[in-house]
Motif scaffolding. Sequence first.
Motif, PDB file in Angstrom:
ATOM      1  N   HIS A 286       0.570  -1.016   0.181  1.00 57.08           N
ATOM      2  CA  HIS A 286      -0.428   0.171   0.442  1.00 57.08           C
ATOM      3  C   HIS A 286       1.192   1.393   0.357  1.00 57.08           C
ATOM      4  O   HIS A 286       1.847   1.178   0.537  1.00 57.08           O
ATOM      5  CB  HIS A 286      -0.744   0.070   1.593  1.00 57.08           C
ATOM      6  N   LYS A 287       0.357   2.138  -0.887  1.00 54.59           N
ATOM      7  CA  LYS A 287       1.227   3.417  -1.035  1.00 54.59           C
ATOM      8  C   LYS A 287       0.780   4.067   0.787  1.00 54.59           C
ATOM      9  O   LYS A 287       0.050   4.065   1.640  1.00 54.59           O
ATOM     10  CB  LYS A 287       0.422   4.413  -1.810  1.00 54.59           C
ATOM     11  N   PRO A 288       1.727   4.651   1.217  1.00 56.48           N
ATOM     12  CA  PRO A 288       3.338   5.392  -0.095  1.00 56.48           C
ATOM     13  C   PRO A 288       4.118   4.151   0.323  1.00 56.48           C
ATOM     14  O   PRO A 288       3.959   3.500   1.600  1.00 56.48           O
ATOM     15  CB  PRO A 288       3.544   6.495   0.931  1.00 56.48           C
ATOM     16  N   LEU A 289       5.041   4.243  -0.386  1.00 52.77           N
ATOM     17  CA  LEU A 289       6.159   3.122  -0.194  1.00 52.77           C
ATOM     18  C   LEU A 289       7.136   3.725   0.919  1.00 52.77           C
ATOM     19  O   LEU A 289       6.896   5.106   1.204  1.00 52.77           O
ATOM     20  CB  LEU A 289       7.065   3.719  -1.328  1.00 52.77           C
ATOM     21  N   ASN A 290       7.613   2.783   1.561  1.00 53.52           N
ATOM     22  CA  ASN A 290       8.482   3.744   2.561  1.00 53.52           C
ATOM     23  C   ASN A 290       9.781   3.431   2.757  1.00 53.52           C
ATOM     24  O   ASN A 290       9.776   2.338   1.656  1.00 53.52           O
ATOM     25  CB  ASN A 290       7.901   3.387   4.111  1.00 53.52           C
ATOM     26  N   MET A 291      10.709   3.904   3.263  1.00 53.46           N
ATOM     27  CA  MET A 291      12.324   3.620   2.845  1.00 53.46           C
ATOM     28  C   MET A 291      12.620   1.889   3.529  1.00 53.46           C
ATOM     29  O   MET A 291      13.313   0.996   2.809  1.00 53.46           O
ATOM     30  CB  MET A 291      13.284   4.460   3.647  1.00 53.46           C
ATOM     31  N   GLN A 292      12.287   1.111   4.182  1.00 58.32           N
ATOM     32  CA  GLN A 292      12.532   0.699   5.130  1.00 58.32           C
ATOM     33  C   GLN A 292      11.707  -0.507   4.021  1.00 58.32           C
ATOM     34  O   GLN A 292      12.103  -2.278   3.673  1.00 58.32           O
ATOM     35  CB  GLN A 292      11.637   0.238   6.440  1.00 58.32           C
ATOM     36  N   ALA A 293      10.795  -0.953   3.336  1.00 62.32           N
ATOM     37  CA  ALA A 293       9.807  -1.783   2.603  1.00 62.32           C
ATOM     38  C   ALA A 293      10.650  -1.374   1.116  1.00 62.32           C
ATOM     39  O   ALA A 293      10.881  -2.325   0.704  1.00 62.32           O
ATOM     40  CB  ALA A 293       8.392  -1.048   2.107  1.00 62.32           C
ATOM     41  N   PHE A 294      11.471  -0.621   0.706  1.00 64.03           N
ATOM     42  CA  PHE A 294      12.385  -0.594  -0.389  1.00 64.03           C
ATOM     43  C   PHE A 294      13.794  -1.179   0.027  1.00 64.03           C
ATOM     44  O   PHE A 294      13.912  -2.215  -0.160  1.00 64.03           O
ATOM     45  CB  PHE A 294      12.625   0.587  -1.344  1.00 64.03           C
ATOM     46  N   SER A 295      14.253  -1.048   0.998  1.00 63.21           N
ATOM     47  CA  SER A 295      15.156  -1.754   1.162  1.00 63.21           C
ATOM     48  C   SER A 295      14.622  -3.436   1.746  1.00 63.21           C
ATOM     49  O   SER A 295      16.359  -4.198   1.226  1.00 63.21           O
ATOM     50  CB  SER A 295      15.917  -1.037   3.046  1.00 63.21           C
ATOM     51  N   THR A 296      14.191  -3.924   2.478  1.00 64.46           N
ATOM     52  CA  THR A 296      13.455  -5.248   2.345  1.00 64.46           C
ATOM     53  C   THR A 296      13.118  -6.286   1.152  1.00 64.46           C
ATOM     54  O   THR A 296      13.786  -6.551   1.043  1.00 64.46           O
ATOM     55  CB  THR A 296      12.386  -5.048   3.197  1.00 64.46           C
ATOM     56  N   ILE A 297      13.024  -5.176  -0.199  1.00 64.15           N
ATOM     57  CA  ILE A 297      12.300  -5.667  -1.441  1.00 64.15           C
ATOM     58  C   ILE A 297      14.111  -5.664  -1.906  1.00 64.15           C
ATOM     59  O   ILE A 297      14.611  -6.830  -2.313  1.00 64.15           O
ATOM     60  CB  ILE A 297      11.890  -4.767  -1.905  1.00 64.15           C
ATOM     61  N   ALA A 298      14.627  -5.005  -1.901  1.00 68.72           N
ATOM     62  CA  ALA A 298      16.411  -4.821  -2.265  1.00 68.72           C
ATOM     63  C   ALA A 298      17.034  -6.368  -1.555  1.00 68.72           C
ATOM     64  O   ALA A 298      17.481  -6.697  -2.395  1.00 68.72           O
ATOM     65  CB  ALA A 298      17.045  -3.805  -2.496  1.00 68.72           C
ATOM     66  N   ASP A 299      17.217  -6.354  -0.610  1.00 67.15           N
ATOM     67  CA  ASP A 299      18.164  -7.312   0.149  1.00 67.15           C
ATOM     68  C   ASP A 299      17.127  -8.782  -0.021  1.00 67.15           C
ATOM     69  O   ASP A 299      18.079  -9.914  -0.284  1.00 67.15           O
ATOM     70  CB  ASP A 299      17.370  -7.165   1.483  1.00 67.15           C
ATOM     71  N   LYS A 300      15.558  -8.978  -0.418  1.00 69.67           N
ATOM     72  CA  LYS A 300      15.874 -10.143  -0.195  1.00 69.67           C
ATOM     73  C   LYS A 300      15.302 -10.523  -2.070  1.00 69.67           C
ATOM     74  O   LYS A 300      15.569 -12.175  -2.132  1.00 69.67           O
ATOM     75  CB  LYS A 300      13.622  -9.782  -0.405  1.00 69.67           C
ATOM     76  N   TYR A 301      15.530  -9.589  -2.582  1.00 77.58           N
ATOM     77  CA  TYR A 301      15.386  -9.917  -4.180  1.00 77.58           C
ATOM     78  C   TYR A 301      16.566 -10.330  -5.078  1.00 77.58           C
ATOM     79  O   TYR A 301      17.272 -10.660  -6.071  1.00 77.58           O
ATOM     80  CB  TYR A 301      14.282  -9.536  -5.547  1.00 77.58           C
ATOM     81  N   PHE A 302      17.903  -9.171  -3.687  1.00 75.04           N
ATOM     82  CA  PHE A 302      19.336  -8.906  -4.869  1.00 75.04           C
ATOM     83  C   PHE A 302      20.476  -9.549  -3.763  1.00 75.04           C
ATOM     84  O   PHE A 302      20.164  -8.867  -2.748  1.00 75.04           O
ATOM     85  CB  PHE A 302      19.316  -7.415  -5.278  1.00 75.04           C
TER      86      PHE A 302
END
Length: 146
Positions: free
Chosen positions: A124-140
């Motif tokens: 759900h919007k808005p994106l937040n820094m924690q969500a973005f970092s979690t996605i980066a860590d999980k998939y990359f």
Amino acid sequence: MKKYKDLDCVLLVDDDISTNFIHRRIVENTKINVAVKEITSAREALDYLTFSGKYAHTEDAPKAGIIFLDINMPGMNGWDFMAEYKKLDEKHKARIVVVMLTTSLNPDDELHAAKVEEIATYLHKPLNMQAFSTIADKYFEEIKEN
């Protein structure tokens, strides 16, 4: 700054310019070394991914690693985008993580997203820094500096 393998660019696909601006700032503030491309239509996003339309001859531009995709957009919406995205040649969608990022509170949208294998997650919007970092860590995979 952190750097991740195969995460060269974040593609923000939302018809609301101010939302794209805010999400750009959030991505930049995470201190992850990644380009950010803001696009206001699903059709243009497909052109960006396939190097067509106004993006012809841009093969050297950073490749999207994550797409944050809005559902409700005029013309081609997020679901329409996903239907076309599924048809793309693998070379245009390899290693891309699609995140449905929406204000929709309709539980059917979340259920629908869960059934689309190309959608990694639904937020759900808005994106937040924690969500973005979690996605980066999980998939990359983080590239460790020596």
